[in-house]
Design an enzyme around this catalytic site. Structure first.
Site, PDB file in Angstrom:
ATOM      1  N   ALA A  29      55.994  36.260  72.781  1.00 30.26           N
ATOM      2  CA  ALA A  29      55.824  36.812  71.430  1.00 30.26           C
ATOM      3  C   ALA A  29      55.094  38.149  71.504  1.00 30.26           C
ATOM      4  CB  ALA A  29      55.036  35.836  70.570  1.00 30.26           C
ATOM      5  N   ARG A  31      56.109  41.174  71.470  1.00 27.08           N
ATOM      6  CA  ARG A  31      56.530  42.159  70.468  1.00 27.08           C
ATOM      7  C   ARG A  31      55.569  42.125  69.288  1.00 27.08           C
ATOM      8  NH1 ARG A  31      59.221  37.805  67.990  1.00 27.08           N
ATOM      9  NH2 ARG A  31      59.985  36.470  69.619  1.00 27.08           N
ATOM     10  N   CYS A  52      64.228  15.833  35.072  1.00 23.49           N
ATOM     11  CA  CYS A  52      63.235  15.592  36.137  1.00 23.49           C
ATOM     12  C   CYS A  52      62.535  14.252  35.912  1.00 23.49           C
ATOM     13  CB  CYS A  52      62.211  16.721  36.143  1.00 23.49           C
ATOM     14  SG  CYS A  52      60.743  16.357  37.127  1.00 23.49           S
ATOM     15  N   CYS A  55      58.556  14.897  35.014  1.00 26.56           N
ATOM     16  CA  CYS A  55      58.093  15.617  33.827  1.00 26.56           C
ATOM     17  C   CYS A  55      57.557  14.618  32.779  1.00 26.56           C
ATOM     18  CB  CYS A  55      59.230  16.442  33.221  1.00 26.56           C
ATOM     19  SG  CYS A  55      59.423  18.085  33.954  1.00 26.56           S
ATOM     20  N   ASN A  78      54.542   4.221  43.399  1.00 23.53           N
ATOM     21  CA  ASN A  78      55.879   4.673  43.802  1.00 23.53           C
ATOM     22  C   ASN A  78      56.910   3.585  43.497  1.00 23.53           C
ATOM     23  OD1 ASN A  78      58.200   5.499  45.369  1.00 23.53           O
ATOM     24  ND2 ASN A  78      56.823   6.852  46.502  1.00 23.53           N
ATOM     25  N   HIS A 116      56.729  21.781  35.097  1.00 21.26           N
ATOM     26  CA  HIS A 116      57.734  21.581  36.128  1.00 21.26           C
ATOM     27  C   HIS A 116      57.842  22.782  37.071  1.00 21.26           C
ATOM     28  CE1 HIS A 116      61.431  19.775  37.722  1.00 21.26           C
ATOM     29  NE2 HIS A 116      61.936  21.000  37.734  1.00 21.26           N
ATOM     30  N   ASN A 156      54.163  16.882  50.407  1.00 17.70           N
ATOM     31  CA  ASN A 156      55.321  17.306  51.153  1.00 17.70           C
ATOM     32  C   ASN A 156      55.997  18.322  50.263  1.00 17.70           C
ATOM     33  OD1 ASN A 156      56.672  16.876  53.511  1.00 17.70           O
ATOM     34  ND2 ASN A 156      58.068  15.366  52.643  1.00 17.70           N
ATOM     35  N   SER A 164      62.120  15.872  47.537  1.00 22.90           N
ATOM     36  CA  SER A 164      63.274  15.588  46.689  1.00 22.90           C
ATOM     37  C   SER A 164      63.185  16.229  45.309  1.00 22.90           C
ATOM     38  CB  SER A 164      63.428  14.069  46.538  1.00 22.90           C
ATOM     39  OG  SER A 164      62.235  13.525  45.994  1.00 22.90           O
ATOM     40  N   HIS A 167      59.113  19.454  41.063  1.00 23.86           N
ATOM     41  CA  HIS A 167      57.946  19.227  40.195  1.00 23.86           C
ATOM     42  C   HIS A 167      56.704  19.060  41.090  1.00 23.86           C
ATOM     43  CE1 HIS A 167      56.455  17.990  36.131  1.00 23.86           C
ATOM     44  NE2 HIS A 167      55.426  17.739  36.912  1.00 23.86           N
ATOM     45  N   HIS A 169      53.938  17.793  43.020  1.00 22.68           N
ATOM     46  CA  HIS A 169      53.445  16.425  43.190  1.00 22.68           C
ATOM     47  C   HIS A 169      53.073  16.150  44.638  1.00 22.68           C
ATOM     48  CE1 HIS A 169      57.583  16.016  44.588  1.00 22.68           C
ATOM     49  NE2 HIS A 169      57.225  14.903  45.186  1.00 22.68           N
ATOM     50  N   GLN A 171      51.691  12.592  47.344  1.00 21.59           N
ATOM     51  CA  GLN A 171      51.797  11.146  47.494  1.00 21.59           C
ATOM     52  C   GLN A 171      50.531  10.596  48.127  1.00 21.59           C
ATOM     53  OE1 GLN A 171      55.364   9.306  49.041  1.00 21.59           O
ATOM     54  NE2 GLN A 171      56.456  11.266  49.030  1.00 21.59           N
ATOM     55  N   GLU A 185      42.025  10.668  65.851  1.00 22.19           N
ATOM     56  CA  GLU A 185      40.877  11.500  65.460  1.00 22.19           C
ATOM     57  C   GLU A 185      39.592  10.666  65.379  1.00 22.19           C
ATOM     58  OE1 GLU A 185      41.751  13.825  61.997  1.00 22.19           O
ATOM     59  OE2 GLU A 185      43.201  15.064  63.078  1.00 22.19           O
ATOM     60  N   HIS A 299      38.744  16.625  56.716  1.00 21.67           N
ATOM     61  CA  HIS A 299      39.356  17.957  56.792  1.00 21.67           C
ATOM     62  C   HIS A 299      40.766  17.871  56.242  1.00 21.67           C
ATOM     63  CE1 HIS A 299      39.940  15.774  60.594  1.00 21.67           C
ATOM     64  NE2 HIS A 299      41.178  16.246  60.509  1.00 21.67           N
ATOM     65  N   LYS A 314      60.836  26.726  62.734  1.00 22.06           N
ATOM     66  CA  LYS A 314      60.538  26.327  64.110  1.00 22.06           C
ATOM     67  C   LYS A 314      61.116  24.930  64.334  1.00 22.06           C
ATOM     68  CE  LYS A 314      58.018  25.219  67.822  1.00 22.06           C
ATOM     69  NZ  LYS A 314      58.320  25.746  69.152  1.00 22.06           N
ATOM     70  N   PHE A 315      61.928  24.782  65.385  1.00 21.45           N
ATOM     71  CA  PHE A 315      62.471  23.466  65.688  1.00 21.45           C
ATOM     72  C   PHE A 315      61.621  22.790  66.757  1.00 21.45           C
ATOM     73  CE2 PHE A 315      66.197  25.495  63.846  1.00 21.45           C
ATOM     74  CZ  PHE A 315      66.640  24.491  63.006  1.00 21.45           C
ATOM     75  N   GLU A 320      59.978  20.226  73.453  1.00 23.65           N
ATOM     76  CA  GLU A 320      58.996  19.621  72.548  1.00 23.65           C
ATOM     77  C   GLU A 320      59.201  18.117  72.404  1.00 23.65           C
ATOM     78  OE1 GLU A 320      60.377  22.601  71.591  1.00 23.65           O
ATOM     79  OE2 GLU A 320      58.743  23.872  70.859  1.00 23.65           O
TER      80      GLU A 320
HETATM   81  P1  H2U Z   1      58.992  13.502  47.904  1.00 24.47           P
HETATM   82  O1  H2U Z   1      57.783  14.257  47.499  1.00 24.47           O
HETATM   83  O2  H2U Z   1      59.034  13.315  49.397  1.00 24.47           O
HETATM   84  O3  H2U Z   1      60.248  14.079  47.387  1.00 24.47           O
HETATM   85  O4  H2U Z   1      58.866  12.044  47.278  1.00 24.47           O
HETATM   86  C1  H2U Z   1      58.889  11.746  45.913  1.00 24.47           C
HETATM   87  C2  H2U Z   1      58.593  10.268  45.785  1.00 24.47           C
HETATM   88  O5  H2U Z   1      58.783   9.864  44.431  1.00 24.47           O
HETATM   89  C3  H2U Z   1      59.498   9.409  46.637  1.00 24.47           C
HETATM   90  O6  H2U Z   1      58.680   8.682  47.532  1.00 24.47           O
HETATM   91  C4  H2U Z   1      59.303   8.551  44.394  1.00 24.47           C
HETATM   92  C5  H2U Z   1      60.188   8.476  45.637  1.00 24.47           C
HETATM   93  O7  H2U Z   1      60.231   7.157  46.116  1.00 24.47           O
HETATM   94  N1  H2U Z   1      59.988   8.354  43.140  1.00 24.47           N
HETATM   95  C6  H2U Z   1      59.548   7.378  42.251  1.00 24.47           C
HETATM   96  O8  H2U Z   1      58.597   6.663  42.565  1.00 24.47           O
HETATM   97  N2  H2U Z   1      60.152   7.258  41.030  1.00 24.47           N
HETATM   98  C7  H2U Z   1      61.215   8.000  40.634  1.00 24.47           C
HETATM   99  O9  H2U Z   1      61.668   7.865  39.514  1.00 24.47           O
HETATM  100  C8  H2U Z   1      61.842   8.937  41.584  1.00 24.47           C
HETATM  101  C9  H2U Z   1      61.111   9.212  42.845  1.00 24.47           C
HETATM  102 ZN    ZN Z   2      59.484  18.088  36.127  1.00 24.32          ZN
END
Ligand code: H2U
Ligand code: ZN
Length: 347
Positions: A29, A31, A52, A55, A78, A116, A156, A164, A167, A169, A171, A185, A299, A314-315, A320
């Site tokens: 790297a 360059r 969505c 929302c 979830n 959103h 994520n 997915s 919006h 969010h 987890q 750790e 942290h 990056k793959f 790796e």
């Molecule tokens: P991502 O941030 O990885 O896209 O995950 C969104 C999560 O939202 C995913 O784990 C959950 C999915 O199971 N979900 C719900 O719980 N209810 C829903 O109506 C859609 C998505």
């Molecule tokens: Zn939304």
């Protein structure tokens, strides 16, 4: 033989938090930094999207529930949880070769904002502070449960990471066993405390604040840096100046300062390739197993996949996958590139 030069010679760096190594190839790297900044197609999103499932007021996937008209943040179990509390924590064993264990746990989805169209760097610091408060509340509630010994809070972000829904969010997965990454750790921080009598990340932070080559941003309570052992090209870590085992130990001022540095760090990230910067990110904290954890300092890790532009990733394949993670651009170069960028988001 020439003296080892970490800016030039191929070398291995050790991650003291996990005990694992990374191959660094700085000569590849050499360059000068060429941060290509092609702007990605203006991802104009509406403030409210009637389709969505996150929302306010909308129905979730499969009609599982209807979201309340939340005004700040919103957390729910979830609907497609990977971990369930009703799994019996029983052993399965065939000749010590096929070993398994039931794993009870809880998965939650946490909405950062009713809007959103926003991401963390586009929210103001008081709004990000409400996200910090939600993390604290969820950690307290989940961590207090008898069956739960570890709480993983994460985000994520971006399609490239398999997220997915745009919006804003995150987890939380809370479970019986301390999973592998935080368990490594725990082990390494414990070994350091036993051997040296100090907390590993305190000693590490002192070196970084002295050398200043990998520090990107600071405020009264937090330091944002590229760790010496970073694997991903623009991997970074957020460290509290004082030892805090979990989010429950943070003072009000530290929570405000966390919101501040999250806004400015994610803005710098967006500015790097003039794109809504994708990543997986989250806290590592002491287990909630009822034990004392004087070895732990919480942290936040950012693991972004991008390498050279908004579209070049990056793959982690080939060498790796079969041998060892490897990087070209050094953590020092990555820090320098991020340091130069404004803390105000590009638009
Ligand atoms: P991502 O941030 O990885 O896209 O995950 C969104 C999560 O939202 C995913 O784990 C959950 C999915 O199971 N979900 C719900 O719980 N209810 C829903 O109506 C859609 C998505
Ligand atoms: Zn939304």
């Amino acid at each position: 033989m020439a003296q080892l030069n970490l800016d030039d010679h191929s070398h291995r760096r050790r991650n003291p938090l996990t005990g694992e190594w990374i191959q660094v190839s700085p000569h590849r790297a050499k360059r000068p930094w060429q941060g290509q900044t092609e702007e990605t197609a203006g991802e104009e999103k509406p403030e409210y999207d009637p389709t969505c499932y996150l929302c306010p007021g909308n129905e979730r996937a499969g009609g599982a529930a209807v979201n309340p008209n939340y005004e700040k943040t919103f957390a729910f179990v979830n609907d497609f949880s990977a971990l369930k509390l009703d799994a019996p924590a029983e052993e399965y064993n065939v000749d010590d070769l096929l070993t398994a264990r039931g794993e009870p746990g809880i998965c939650k989805v946490i909405c950062f904002s009713p809007r959103h169209d926003l991401t963390l760097p586009q929210m103001d610091a008081p709004a990000i502070r409400t996200v910090v408060d939600l993390w604290v509340d969820e950690f307290r509630e989940l961590g207090a449960k008898e069956e739960i010994n570890y709480v993983q809070i994460f985000e994520n972000k971006g399609e490239i990471m398999g997220c997915s829904n745009p919006h804003p969010h995150g987890q939380i997965w809370a479970q019986h066993t301390v999973p592998d990454e935080p368990a490594k750790e725990s082990r390494e921080q414990k070994a350091w405390l036993d051997k040296r009598g100090t907390d590993l990340l305190a000693d590490y932070l002192a070196i970084e604040l002295r050398e200043k080559t990998r520090v990107i941003l600071e405020n009264d309570s937090w330091v944002w840096l590229t760790p010496f052992w970073a694997t991903w090209p623009f991997e970074t870590m957020l460290l509290p100046r004082e030892r805090r085992e979990t989010l429950l130990d943070l003072t009000d001022k530290e929570k405000d300062d966390l919101a501040d540095i999250l806004k400015r760090s994610t803005s710098k990230y967006d500015n790097l390739f003039k794109t809504s910067f994708p990543y997986s990110a989250g806290f590592h904290q002491a287990p909630t197993d009822g034990e004392e954890h004087p070895e732990w300092r919480l942290h936040f890790h950012f693991y972004p996949p991008l390498l050279r532009s908004a579209t070049v990733k990056k793959f982690m394949v080939g060498y790796e996958m079969l041998a060892n993670p490897q990087r070209d651009i050094t953590p020092e170069k990555a820090a320098a590139a991020l340091r130069e960028l404004p803390t105000e988001r590009y638009r």
